[in-house]
Design a protein around this motif. Structure first.
Motif, PDB file in Angstrom:
ATOM      1  N   ALA A  79       0.871  -0.796  -0.179  1.00 29.22           N
ATOM      2  CA  ALA A  79      -0.511   0.337   0.434  1.00 29.22           C
ATOM      3  C   ALA A  79       0.880   1.348   0.087  1.00 29.22           C
ATOM      4  CB  ALA A  79      -0.865   0.085   1.137  1.00 29.22           C
ATOM      5  N   ASP A 139      -9.663  -9.601  -7.689  1.00 33.64           N
ATOM      6  CA  ASP A 139      -8.921  -8.501  -7.307  1.00 33.64           C
ATOM      7  C   ASP A 139      -7.591  -7.356  -7.131  1.00 33.64           C
ATOM      8  OD1 ASP A 139     -10.027 -10.345  -5.330  1.00 33.64           O
ATOM      9  OD2 ASP A 139      -8.387 -12.426  -5.047  1.00 33.64           O
ATOM     10  N   GLU A 156      -8.808  -4.117  -8.468  1.00 35.22           N
ATOM     11  CA  GLU A 156      -9.547  -3.338  -6.524  1.00 35.22           C
ATOM     12  C   GLU A 156      -7.980  -2.752  -6.094  1.00 35.22           C
ATOM     13  OE1 GLU A 156     -11.634  -2.550  -5.604  1.00 35.22           O
ATOM     14  OE2 GLU A 156     -13.410  -3.725  -6.262  1.00 35.22           O
ATOM     15  N   GLN A 157      -6.719  -3.881  -6.080  1.00 33.64           N
ATOM     16  CA  GLN A 157      -5.987  -3.362  -5.585  1.00 33.64           C
ATOM     17  C   GLN A 157      -5.038  -1.791  -5.752  1.00 33.64           C
ATOM     18  OE1 GLN A 157      -2.819  -6.490  -5.532  1.00 33.64           O
ATOM     19  NE2 GLN A 157      -1.034  -5.316  -4.513  1.00 33.64           N
ATOM     20  N   HIS A 158      -5.113  -2.230  -7.766  1.00 28.85           N
ATOM     21  CA  HIS A 158      -4.403  -0.823  -8.146  1.00 28.85           C
ATOM     22  C   HIS A 158      -5.788   0.261  -7.900  1.00 28.85           C
ATOM     23  CE1 HIS A 158      -2.998  -3.787 -11.767  1.00 28.85           C
ATOM     24  NE2 HIS A 158      -2.234  -3.372 -10.475  1.00 28.85           N
ATOM     25  N   LEU A 159      -7.063   0.416  -7.937  1.00 31.78           N
ATOM     26  CA  LEU A 159      -7.636   0.836  -7.824  1.00 31.78           C
ATOM     27  C   LEU A 159      -7.415   2.095  -6.282  1.00 31.78           C
ATOM     28  CD1 LEU A 159     -10.047   2.989  -8.250  1.00 31.78           C
ATOM     29  CD2 LEU A 159     -12.245   1.001  -7.473  1.00 31.78           C
ATOM     30  N   GLU A 160      -7.630   0.893  -5.041  1.00 26.90           N
ATOM     31  CA  GLU A 160      -6.908   1.867  -4.052  1.00 26.90           C
ATOM     32  C   GLU A 160      -5.833   1.831  -3.979  1.00 26.90           C
ATOM     33  OE1 GLU A 160      -6.912   1.888  -0.067  1.00 26.90           O
ATOM     34  OE2 GLU A 160      -8.619   1.454  -1.204  1.00 26.90           O
ATOM     35  N   GLN A 161      -4.493   1.612  -4.825  1.00 23.09           N
ATOM     36  CA  GLN A 161      -3.448   2.384  -4.753  1.00 23.09           C
ATOM     37  C   GLN A 161      -3.722   3.640  -5.509  1.00 23.09           C
ATOM     38  OE1 GLN A 161      -1.080  -0.310  -7.104  1.00 23.09           O
ATOM     39  NE2 GLN A 161      -0.664  -1.689  -5.478  1.00 23.09           N
ATOM     40  N   LYS A 197      -4.759  11.079  -2.639  1.00 19.17           N
ATOM     41  CA  LYS A 197      -4.247  11.773  -1.149  1.00 19.17           C
ATOM     42  C   LYS A 197      -2.696  12.176  -0.604  1.00 19.17           C
ATOM     43  CE  LYS A 197      -8.263   8.947   0.637  1.00 19.17           C
ATOM     44  NZ  LYS A 197      -8.735   8.364   1.868  1.00 19.17           N
ATOM     45  N   ARG A 238      -5.360   5.347  -5.422  1.00 24.18           N
ATOM     46  CA  ARG A 238      -6.758   6.881  -4.656  1.00 24.18           C
ATOM     47  C   ARG A 238      -5.242   6.902  -2.954  1.00 24.18           C
ATOM     48  NH1 ARG A 238     -12.455   2.847  -3.157  1.00 24.18           N
ATOM     49  NH2 ARG A 238     -12.918   3.848  -4.867  1.00 24.18           N
ATOM     50  N   GLN A 239      -4.546   5.958  -2.836  1.00 24.92           N
ATOM     51  CA  GLN A 239      -3.578   6.736  -1.853  1.00 24.92           C
ATOM     52  C   GLN A 239      -2.887   7.476  -1.877  1.00 24.92           C
ATOM     53  OE1 GLN A 239      -3.383   5.321   2.009  1.00 24.92           O
ATOM     54  NE2 GLN A 239      -1.421   6.138   1.896  1.00 24.92           N
TER      55      GLN A 239
END
Length: 555
Positions: free
Chosen positions: A477, A522, A525-530, A536, A532-533
């Motif tokens: 992450a 999976d 979702e992992q790329h999308l979360e990266q 930010k 977003r992080q």
């Protein structure tokens, strides 16, 4: 498992703050140490005491030998006993015994084998000899079954040339009995006589025996009457037990076990009687000696004319057969004896009896015997067990057997009473409680190993594995600029995030013409979360990347 999977926990750990890293390392170290302890505890064998009541010197020597043998042992903090693996207990004992360990706390005559030097005084030599004798007696007494250990103290007075000033030696014995054991009268008498026979001039009355509780086992010397009464009572009880056992031995095979009861009361006379009698019987005479003397004198007549013819020898005689006498001549038969004397001396002895009788104390004066016989076991018409009394003929036969067994004497006043009565059935004994399953040593051994294995697995899968998984997730992450290489496109700088540059294509969904539908759920979702992080943490750079994407789409 690829390299990224292995390095992800390290990357995540490197991005944590320093306090968290220290705490995490401490927790992992404690968990690993706890797991090692649990594994060693599960493999630890059952321990048993090697010897009890060893001196500190013996413990030190035994521990040194065990170290040289490579045997694992430990000391019990409560008793100080040396604990060794129970499976190797007897092998270790044999090995120590071959080396003379543990040494006895009561040394014997081996003290005399030590070199005392040239300056040893006479007093010291006597003290060493006395100590050696005490040690030998202690060893001998300790070999008795009921005695765990013993101590002997001898009081040997100095010898004096004056008879009036001589003192008798004395001895005291301290015996340490095993739990639940006692000394019988025979064992106690054996100990007293053993000590008295080992010391010159020591009488059994001068030996005192005391147990570990301080109780005097030998009777007091000034209570001779009480001791005599106890001996007489013991003799009476022993005599009664012997007669009772005779009755049981002869009736049990006929009636069955536990179907006859007998009691015997013996009236014993302990009076000492001495009698001396001298008896004469005038009717009985015996010839003791006899002496008879008889003399008879005869003178032959004058024959012939004096001269040569009268001096001629008589004619030769003729031998007669045995038992036949020569016939007397007529002249001899006619001549009477001139004188005859006869003397006789006879000594008679009157019957005389001298009798000296001494009756031994403990003479049986009277016996009283009581015997109770149970009913006979039978089966009634319905097949149920029942009890039937014995016939009078059977009771008479039992009475006769009892009389013969005890040596019944009617003149002595003995009595025998045989009664037939039903016995009460004994109460059923309660079954012994089975030991609980947790007292089984084998179960404890298995449970310890199972618990150790479960503890190790719990630490691995419950602590270490979740911790490493969490570190891997945090490492994935984190952005590339903080050490998470390859987390977002353009990891080598802001310019590298532009499409078309090497390594940038396909790092985010939609880049390089790829669509989200070609990726797994999976991974998407992992790329999308990266993304977003990343947005930010660095909104400006994220906006620049979005603008670049839009400009590329317009073209």
């Amino acid at each position: 498992m690829n390299a990224q999977t292995l390095t992800a926990p390290l990357d995540g750990f490197s991005k944590l703050p320093v306090p968290k890293q220290i705490g995490l390392l401490a927790g992992i170290a404690i968990s690993i140490a706890l797991g090692i302890w649990v594994a060693l505890w599960a493999q630890q064998p059952e321990m048993a005491p090697l010897y009890t009541r060893m001196s500190d010197r013996d413990v030190a020597e035994v521990a040194s030998v065990l170290d040289s043998m490579g045997v694992k042992y430990r000391l019990d903090p409560a008793t100080g006993a040396v604990l060794v693996p129970k499976k190797e207990l007897y092998r270790i004992r044999l090995k120590l015994a071959s080396q003379g360990l543990p040494k006895s706390t009561n040394p014997g005559f081996e003290l005399l084998e030590k070199d005392q030097g040239l300056g040893t005084s006479r007093l010291k030599e006597l003290a060493i000899h006395q100590r050696a004798l005490e040690g030998e007696l202690s060893r001998t007494i300790s070999s008795i079954t009921s005695i765990e250990s013993a101590r002997v103290h001898l009081a040997l007075p100095k010898e004096s040339v004056f008879v009036r000033k001589r003192s008798k030696p004395s001895a005291s014995v301290l015996v340490n009995l095993y739990a639940g054991r006692t000394l019988t009268e025979d064992q106690l008498a054996g100990i007293v006589n053993l000590v008295a026979s080992s010391v010159p001039g020591l009488e059994p009355e001068q030996v005192s025996v005391v147990d570990q509780r301080g109780r005097l086992l030998t009777p007091q010397r000034d209570d001779s009457q009480t001791r005599l009464g106890d001996k007489r009572l013991e003799l009476q009880h022993r005599l009664e037990r012997e007669y009772r056992q005779r009755i049981l031995d002869i009736l049990t095979p006929l009636l069955g076990k536990d179907r006859v009861r007998a009691q015997v009361v013996a009236d014993v006379d302990y009076t000492v009687v001495e009698e001396t009698a001298e008896l004469y019987d005038p009717q009985k005479q015996a010839l003791r000696s006899e002496q008879v003397a008889e003399d008879e004198r005869r003178e032959p007549g004058v024959e012939g004319v004096p001269g040569a013819l009268t001096n001629q020898p008589p004619q030769a005689g003729t031998a007669l057969p045995p038992g036949q006498q020569a016939p007397q001549t007529e002249a001899e038969a006619v001549k009477p004896p001139l004188s005859t004397s006869k003397r006789a001396t006879r000594n008679y002895e009157i019957d005389r009896t001298i009798r000296h009788v001494r009756q031994v104390p403990g003479t049986l004066r009277r016996l009283s015997v009581a015997v109770v016989v149970d009913y006979r076991q039978a089966v009634d018409e319905e097949g149920k067990p029942t009890q039937q009394p014995l016939s009078q003929e059977e009771l008479d036969r039992i009475n006769a057997l009892v009389r013969e067994a005890v040596g019944f004497d009617a003149q002595r006043g003995d009595t025998v009473n045989v009664v037939n009565a039903p016995f009460q059935p004994p109460a059923e004994a309660e079954p012994l409680p089975e030991p609980p399953i947790w007292e089984n040593p084998l179960l404890w051994d298995i449970a310890r190993k199972v618990l150790g294995a479960l503890g190790v697995l719990l630490l691995i899968f419950g602590v270490l594995r979740p911790t490493l998984k969490s570190l891997a997730a945090e490492g994935r992450a984190l952005p590339e600029g903080e050490g998470a290489a390859g987390a977002l496109p353009g990891a080598e700088g802001a310019a590298g995030a532009l499409p078309g540059q090497p390594g940038a294509a396909g790092t985010l969904p939609g880049a390089g013409g790829e669509t989200p539908g070609l990726e797994g759920p999976d991974e998407y979702e992992q790329h999308l979360e990266q993304a977003r992080q990343f947005a930010k943490e660095d909104p400006k750079q994220a906006a620049q990347i979005v603008k670049t994407w839009l400009a590329a789409d317009e073209k």
